[in-house]
Enzyme design. Structure first.
Site, PDB file in Angstrom:
ATOM      1  CG  HIS A 234     -21.785 -19.290 -30.214  1.00  0.00           C
ATOM      2  ND1 HIS A 234     -22.272 -18.607 -29.132  1.00  0.00           N
ATOM      3  CD2 HIS A 234     -22.498 -20.445 -30.280  1.00  0.00           C
ATOM      4  CE1 HIS A 234     -23.244 -19.314 -28.570  1.00  0.00           C
ATOM      5  NE2 HIS A 234     -23.403 -20.430 -29.248  1.00  0.00           N
TER       6      HIS A 234
ATOM      7  CG  ASP B 176     -15.680 -19.579 -28.887  1.00  0.00           C
ATOM      8  OD1 ASP B 176     -15.547 -20.648 -28.256  1.00  0.00           O
ATOM      9  OD2 ASP B 176     -16.767 -19.188 -29.353  1.00  0.00           O
TER      10      ASP B 176
ATOM     11  CD  GLN C 149     -18.958 -26.678 -30.821  1.00  0.00           C
ATOM     12  OE1 GLN C 149     -18.684 -27.876 -30.820  1.00  0.00           O
ATOM     13  NE2 GLN C 149     -20.065 -26.204 -30.290  1.00  0.00           N
TER      14      GLN C 149
ATOM     15  CE  LYS D 170     -20.813 -25.398 -26.502  1.00  0.00           C
ATOM     16  NZ  LYS D 170     -22.116 -25.765 -27.066  1.00  0.00           N
TER      17      LYS D 170
ATOM     18  CB  CYS E 231     -25.871 -19.090 -30.821  1.00  0.00           C
ATOM     19  SG  CYS E 231     -27.106 -19.583 -29.646  1.00  0.00           S
TER      20      CYS E 231
HETATM   21  C1  LIG Z   1     -18.245 -21.901 -30.928  1.00  0.00           C
HETATM   22  C2  LIG Z   1     -19.039 -21.699 -29.673  1.00  0.00           C
HETATM   23  N1  LIG Z   1     -18.728 -20.700 -28.856  1.00  0.00           N
HETATM   24  C3  LIG Z   1     -19.393 -20.474 -27.718  1.00  0.00           C
HETATM   25  C4  LIG Z   1     -20.447 -21.265 -27.347  1.00  0.00           C
HETATM   26  C5  LIG Z   1     -21.155 -21.004 -26.070  1.00  0.00           C
HETATM   27  O1  LIG Z   1     -20.988 -22.067 -25.191  1.00  0.00           O
HETATM   28  P1  LIG Z   1     -21.770 -22.094 -23.829  1.00  0.00           P
HETATM   29  O2  LIG Z   1     -23.221 -22.071 -24.170  1.00  0.00           O
HETATM   30  O3  LIG Z   1     -21.359 -23.362 -23.174  1.00  0.00           O
HETATM   31  O4  LIG Z   1     -21.374 -20.888 -23.065  1.00  0.00           O
HETATM   32  C6  LIG Z   1     -20.832 -22.308 -28.181  1.00  0.00           C
HETATM   33  C7  LIG Z   1     -22.014 -23.133 -27.867  1.00  0.00           C
HETATM   34  O5  LIG Z   1     -22.582 -23.794 -28.694  1.00  0.00           O
HETATM   35  C8  LIG Z   1     -20.107 -22.528 -29.368  1.00  0.00           C
HETATM   36  O6  LIG Z   1     -20.423 -23.528 -30.205  1.00  0.00           O
END
Ligand SMILES: Cc1ncc(COP(=O)(O)O)c(C=O)c1O
Length: 404
Positions: A116, A194, A197, A220, A362
């Protein structure tokens, strides 16, 4: 198949909603909403500052949420849990507070093409600013990471940042195996995960995984927006610079010198998202009451049903990103449907009260790598049912009729 829909009040005012965008943010159970209302109605004081009853109550609830998070991911101590705004801020925190301390010209910062933008851009910027080499590990055409990391990690690799579950492919990466290899190749490499998900896909154990940092968002995992978590190994947190400067993160301030608090407070400058942190604790109570295993099993079963239904109905006319099997899908379906534009598809689905995403989610580098400018993404959670999937398939048939 038991549905958990009754726990989510949004369906009271939106009984026909087919919410297929849980990858963006999950719906909130009543207990989490009640927890926010309870704080604001009954003890909405600031934390740490007041020597009066409701401030102490707020502080206790806030710190109890930290304990719950620590226990939930099996951190060795609650001081390893930092509250941030979201995954994005957690990852930026590491890039600024530690990255800028340990990375210099000629070093390597490694990410994968699956990332992402939140776990891509902070590292790319760090590399550009420091003169380090920004290495991007590619996947095969199904989004699978390489098994052998020996040609990737070198003595110059300072940081490897990887996603546990891609928000496009939706299948867990074998991070435990990969981290083991990274440790053997270079014990000094800092591994950042990260986990945005992954929190509902399997039980996370940071000690067993042996990552140095793990980042995720409350919203999430059935929690509120505005709160995220960064887990970090205590020693690395001690070594890191502070991130934001100001109130609450200091021990003493004078004209000559400022001394900072120990972790986690060193990284929590200013008034935090008190209600949201407390409600994240309530979200963890909810997850524990259902259990991650049951959530994961439910979503996997429903994903299997969804995958088979999509393939049965549309065959080769639908290309679902990721490995071509129903197995181990964790509720995420990013797909191309005929040659229709993703926004047109999402618009028509919306007219059937079906909420999906359209775009690059993203993850532009991944979409480019796999050869899709954009996709539609539908994602499933425990409040979805087979009936939701059937309505989705029915609406896609209407999309086909309208756009053909
Ligand atoms: C894999 C992953 N990393 C990071 C993020 C970023 O999350 P946030 O917008 O809550 O900071 C997301 C958001 O969809 C994501 O799916």
């Amino acid at each position: 198949m038991k549905s958990f829909r009754k726990d989510f009040p949004i369906y009271v005012s939106n009984p026909d909603l087919v919410y297929l965008d849980s990858t963006a943010t999950t719906l909130k159970p009543k207990t989490v909403i009640d927890s926010l209302v309870d704080y604001y109605s009954n003890y909405s004081a600031n934390v740490f500052r007041g020597i009066y009853r409701i401030s102490e109550q707020a502080t206790e609830a806030y710190e109890s949420a930290r304990e719950k998070v620590a226990e939930f991911i099996k951190a060795k101590r609650s001081e390893e849990i930092i509250f941030t705004r979201n995954t994005t801020e957690s990852l930026n925190l590491v890039a600024y507070a530690l990255g800028r301390k340990i990375v210099s010209e000629g070093d390597e910062v490694v990410v994968s093409i699956l990332e992402h933008h939140s776990n891509f851009v902070p590292w790319q910027s760090l590399a550009f600013e420091t003169g380090a080499d920004f290495k991007v590990v590619e996947t095969d055409k199904f989004g699978t990471l390489p098994n052998d990391w020996s040609s990737i990690v070198t003595k110059k690799t300072k940081i490897v940042a990887l996603t546990f579950v891609s928000n496009v492919i939706g299948i867990p990466n074998p991070l435990k195996k990969i981290i083991k290899q990274i440790r053997a190749l270079n014990p000094e490499t800092v591994v950042v995960v990260d986990s945005a998900q992954a929190m509902l896909t399997s039980k996370i154990d940071v000690s067993d995984l042996d990552c140095d940092f793990l980042a995720f968002s409350g919203h999430k995992m059935f929690g509120p927006t505005g709160v995220g978590v960064l887990y970090g190994k205590y020693k690395l947190l001690e070594e890191s610079y502070p991130f934001l400067y100001g109130g609450e993160m200091i021990l003493s301030v004078s004209v000559a010198k400022t001394l900072f608090q120990d972790p986690p407070f060193k990284f929590e400058a200013g008034t935090p998202a008190i209600a949201e942190v407390i409600a994240l604790g309530t979200a963890i109570d909810y997850i524990n009451s259902v259990t991650v295993e049951q959530i994961s099993e439910y979503v996997s079963d429903l994903s299997g049903y969804c995958y088979k239904s999509l393939k049965q109905e549309f065959g080769e006319c639908i290309s679902i990103l990721g490995p071509q099997s129903a197995k181990s899908r964790k509720g995420i379906f990013a797909f191309k449907f005929f040659d229709f534009h993703p926004h047109d598809i999402a618009g028509i689905l919306n007219s059937y009260n079906i909420a999906v995403r359209a775009g690059h989610h993203c993850a532009m580098p991944l979409h480019n790598h796999l050869g899709y400018p954009a996709t539609v993404r539908a994602s499933l959670q425990i409040y979805n049912t087979k009936e939701d999937v059937d309505k989705f398939i029915f609406a896609l048939k209407q999309v086909k009729k309208k756009l053909s």
